[in-house]
Design an enzyme around this catalytic site. Structure first.
Site, mmCIF file in Angstrom:
data_model
loop_
_atom_site.group_PDB
_atom_site.id
_atom_site.type_symbol
_atom_site.label_atom_id
_atom_site.label_comp_id
_atom_site.label_asym_id
_atom_site.label_seq_id
_atom_site.Cartn_x
_atom_site.Cartn_y
_atom_site.Cartn_z
ATOM 1 N N ARG A 65 0.558 -0.914 0.011
ATOM 2 C CA ARG A 65 0.214 0.280 0.116
ATOM 3 C C ARG A 65 1.100 1.365 0.149
ATOM 4 O O ARG A 65 0.529 2.494 -0.497
ATOM 5 C CB ARG A 65 -0.811 0.198 1.339
ATOM 6 C CG ARG A 65 -2.220 1.432 1.531
ATOM 7 C CD ARG A 65 -2.912 0.671 2.430
ATOM 8 N NE ARG A 65 -4.320 1.900 2.125
ATOM 9 C CZ ARG A 65 -4.201 2.382 3.080
ATOM 10 N NH1 ARG A 65 -3.157 2.702 4.479
ATOM 11 N NH2 ARG A 65 -4.985 3.909 3.408
ATOM 12 N N HIS A 69 0.686 4.376 -2.163
ATOM 13 C CA HIS A 69 0.176 5.914 -2.016
ATOM 14 C C HIS A 69 1.472 6.528 -1.963
ATOM 15 O O HIS A 69 0.955 8.013 -2.422
ATOM 16 C CB HIS A 69 0.324 5.752 -0.366
ATOM 17 C CG HIS A 69 -1.569 5.162 -0.002
ATOM 18 N ND1 HIS A 69 -2.460 5.461 0.864
ATOM 19 C CD2 HIS A 69 -1.921 5.113 -0.659
ATOM 20 C CE1 HIS A 69 -3.264 5.408 1.344
ATOM 21 N NE2 HIS A 69 -3.346 4.358 0.215
ATOM 22 N N ASN A 98 -3.177 8.735 4.645
ATOM 23 C CA ASN A 98 -1.838 8.096 5.644
ATOM 24 C C ASN A 98 -1.825 7.598 7.188
ATOM 25 O O ASN A 98 -0.953 7.162 7.129
ATOM 26 C CB ASN A 98 -1.042 8.450 5.055
ATOM 27 C CG ASN A 98 -0.692 9.008 3.463
ATOM 28 O OD1 ASN A 98 -1.081 7.268 2.758
ATOM 29 N ND2 ASN A 98 0.194 9.909 2.251
ATOM 30 N N HIS A 197 -6.529 -6.079 -2.153
ATOM 31 C CA HIS A 197 -7.255 -6.304 -1.212
ATOM 32 C C HIS A 197 -7.582 -7.453 -0.258
ATOM 33 O O HIS A 197 -8.933 -7.477 0.291
ATOM 34 C CB HIS A 197 -8.582 -4.934 -1.231
ATOM 35 C CG HIS A 197 -8.039 -3.543 -1.222
ATOM 36 N ND1 HIS A 197 -9.000 -2.929 -1.953
ATOM 37 C CD2 HIS A 197 -6.970 -3.166 -0.805
ATOM 38 C CE1 HIS A 197 -8.848 -1.434 -1.626
ATOM 39 N NE2 HIS A 197 -7.137 -1.645 -1.040
ATOM 40 N N ASP A 252 -3.966 -13.149 -3.290
ATOM 41 C CA ASP A 252 -4.337 -14.279 -3.875
ATOM 42 C C ASP A 252 -5.727 -13.458 -5.342
ATOM 43 O O ASP A 252 -5.649 -12.516 -4.624
ATOM 44 C CB ASP A 252 -4.211 -15.706 -3.229
ATOM 45 C CG ASP A 252 -5.593 -15.219 -2.281
ATOM 46 O OD1 ASP A 252 -6.033 -14.183 -1.935
ATOM 47 O OD2 ASP A 252 -5.626 -16.350 -1.669
HETATM 48 C C1 HEM Z 1 -8.731 1.339 -6.450
HETATM 49 C C2 HEM Z 1 -8.975 2.065 -5.185
HETATM 50 C C3 HEM Z 1 -8.488 2.101 -3.656
HETATM 51 C C4 HEM Z 1 -8.939 2.659 -2.856
HETATM 52 C C5 HEM Z 1 -10.535 3.101 -3.162
HETATM 53 C C6 HEM Z 1 -8.129 2.077 -1.335
HETATM 54 C C7 HEM Z 1 -8.932 2.567 -0.436
HETATM 55 C C8 HEM Z 1 -8.348 1.864 0.930
HETATM 56 C C9 HEM Z 1 -8.946 1.247 2.414
HETATM 57 C C10 HEM Z 1 -10.117 2.856 2.730
HETATM 58 C C11 HEM Z 1 -8.039 0.569 3.134
HETATM 59 C C12 HEM Z 1 -8.513 0.798 4.229
HETATM 60 C C13 HEM Z 1 -7.379 1.452 5.161
HETATM 61 C C14 HEM Z 1 -6.863 1.480 7.051
HETATM 62 O O1 HEM Z 1 -8.469 2.368 7.274
HETATM 63 O O2 HEM Z 1 -6.393 0.866 7.412
HETATM 64 C C15 HEM Z 1 -7.282 0.320 2.385
HETATM 65 C C16 HEM Z 1 -6.113 -1.059 2.770
HETATM 66 C C17 HEM Z 1 -4.904 -1.420 1.913
HETATM 67 N N1 HEM Z 1 -4.762 -0.881 0.232
HETATM 68 FE FE1 HEM Z 1 -5.869 -0.076 -1.273
HETATM 69 N N2 HEM Z 1 -7.091 0.855 -1.973
HETATM 70 C C18 HEM Z 1 -7.841 1.256 -3.063
HETATM 71 C C19 HEM Z 1 -6.340 0.673 -3.631
HETATM 72 C C20 HEM Z 1 -4.992 0.610 -3.548
HETATM 73 C C21 HEM Z 1 -3.984 -0.477 -4.268
HETATM 74 C C22 HEM Z 1 -3.645 0.107 -5.962
HETATM 75 C C23 HEM Z 1 -3.232 -1.305 -3.651
HETATM 76 C C24 HEM Z 1 -2.088 -1.349 -4.100
HETATM 77 C C25 HEM Z 1 -1.615 -2.024 -5.079
HETATM 78 C C26 HEM Z 1 -4.331 -1.017 -2.008
HETATM 79 C C27 HEM Z 1 -3.727 -1.529 -1.014
HETATM 80 C C28 HEM Z 1 -4.028 -1.917 -0.368
HETATM 81 C C29 HEM Z 1 -3.482 -2.589 0.965
HETATM 82 C C30 HEM Z 1 -2.112 -3.441 0.910
HETATM 83 C C31 HEM Z 1 -4.645 -2.073 2.264
HETATM 84 C C32 HEM Z 1 -4.035 -3.032 3.529
HETATM 85 C C33 HEM Z 1 -2.922 -2.115 4.289
HETATM 86 C C34 HEM Z 1 -2.708 -2.630 5.370
HETATM 87 O O3 HEM Z 1 -3.091 -4.628 5.890
HETATM 88 O O4 HEM Z 1 -1.723 -1.817 6.513
HETATM 89 N N3 HEM Z 1 -4.827 -1.029 -2.363
HETATM 90 N N4 HEM Z 1 -7.156 0.170 0.691
#
Ligand code: HEM
Ligand SMILES: *[C@@H]1O[C@H](CO)[C@@H](O)[C@H](O)[C@H]1NC(C)=O
Length: 323
Positions: A65, A69, A98, A197, A252
């Site tokens: 993530r 970002h 962030n 996700h 996965d």
């Molecule tokens: C398509 C639009 C996307 C939206 C709206 C979005 C939004 C979010 C949100 C709201 C969270 C939770 C953050 C929290 O509350 O702790 C999250 C977690 C996460 N996102 Fe996304 N995301 C998107 C795309 C992506 C992309 C492109 C990636 C990477 C290739 C990504 C990787 C992750 C990962 C790995 C987590 C878990 C992070 C953790 O466990 O620390 N996301 N995302």
């Protein structure tokens, strides 16, 4: 001729082959090796990432993530790593998307100091993020790819730019696609990268608007009640749930099954079902073994090619610009 010389010749030849097929971008696969700047850089980063992520898989999610970002704001230039300072009190790191959810900063700090010990002053923090995300994808998903490098670290980081560039969980598909297109990324990239996700966590606050006062009809009702149990209305602000309740630490294709079942956490996840093009990609990713892994790898490389200003430096420490 010694084994070492032979090895160098092999590296040299493979570099020529890669240069021969190089595109317009200035990034290169094996940049630190081919340019003989710091041949061990990628191995050193990998070792540090392994130490952390094998103990705590969530940090691997954090690193993937972090790469996203970083790249979406001013290109992949490590602007997300800068701490607040007197000269710049409000960097990206403090922006709502962030702070406090982004994690893995200590992994980058350690990888940077390990690299600095061997080759001081030559490996950018931006490349370290890209390498770390790639290594995390391998550890958590057995996904392997070569990531071009040679990025510079930026000197500018503004919290205000984060909200404008990054998709939010309440965005619909039109907005998500537009924000990806603004970075030169396709609908394929949207669907492939969303598969991230399938790992990590979310704070309850990122989706409780879908639980209260009523369960969002776009969400599976049983799943909504399940999430209400994990995230009561008065839940502490640091409450989190796993993104993927089936295979929580595996990068996965389970994400695509979850979305098809309307068991994605975010409205933006559900919204992939709202166009024929994305729904059909989603279905392909869900049912075709190996497709997600291959496309995720490609799209991570695409995301890593998002260019910034082209101005920059090699930071001495990742949390502050050079003085
Ligand atoms: C398509 C639009 C996307 C939206 C709206 C979005 C939004 C979010 C949100 C709201 C969270 C939770 C953050 C929290 O509350 O702790 C999250 C977690 C996460 N996102 Fe996304 N995301 C998107 C795309 C992506 C992309 C492109 C990636 C990477 C290739 C990504 C990787 C992750 C990962 C790995 C987590 C878990 C992070 C953790 O466990 O620390 N996301 N995302
Ligand atoms: C990992 O992926 C490779 C192909 O890239 C495959 O040959 C191998 O069996 C996979 N390993 C596991 C444990 O799935």
């Amino acid at each position: 001729m010694g084994a070492r010389n032979a090895f160098q010749i092999i590296v040299f030849l493979s570099c020529i082959l890669i240069f021969g097929t190089m595109s317009a971008t200035s990034l290169e696969v094996d940049y630190y090796k081919c340019k003989q700047i710091c041949p061990q850089a990628e191995e050193i980063v990998k070792g540090v990432v392994y130490n952390y992520v094998s103990k705590e898989p969530g940090l691997g999610a954090g690193l993937i993530r972090m790469f996203f970002h970083d790249c979406f704001v001013r290109g992949c230039d490590a602007s997300v790593l800068l701490d607040p300072s007197i000269l710049n009190p409000n960097p990206e790191k403090l922006a709502v998307p962030n702070n406090p959810s982004l994690r893995g900063f200590e992994v980058i700090d350690d990888a940077k100091s390990a690299v600095e010990n061997v080759c001081p002053g030559v490996v950018s923090c931006a490349d370290i993020i890209a390498f770390a995300a790639r290594d995390a994808a391998f550890i958590l998903g057995n996904i392997s790819y070569k990531i071009p490098s040679g990025r510079l670290d930026g000197r500018v980081s503004n919290a205000d730019e984060v909200r404008k560039a990054l998709p939010a969980p309440f965005h619909d598909l039109t907005v998500v696609k537009a924000l990806f297109a603004a970075q030169g990324l396709s609908t394929n990239d949207v669907v492939a990268l969303s598969g991230a996700h399938s790992i990590g966590r979310s704070h309850c606050s990122s989706f409780t608007n879908r639980l209260y006062p009523t369960i969002d009809p776009t969400m599976d009702e049983g799943f909504g009640y399940f999430l209400r149990g994990k995230c009561p209305e008065n839940a502490p602000v640091d409450s989190v749930v796993t993104q993927d309740f089936v295979t929580p630490t595996e990068l996965d294709s389970q994400y695509y099954q979850n979305v098809a079942d309307r068991k994605g956490l975010f409205f933006s996840d559900w919204s992939l079902l709202t166009s024929g093009e994305t729904a059909s990609l989603l279905n392909d990713f869900r049912i075709t073994p190996g497709l997600f892994e291959a496309k995720f790898a490609e799209s991570m490389v695409n995301m890593g090619n998002i260019a910034g200003s082209g101005q920059g430096e090699i930071r001495r420490i990742c949390r502050a610009v050079n003085y």
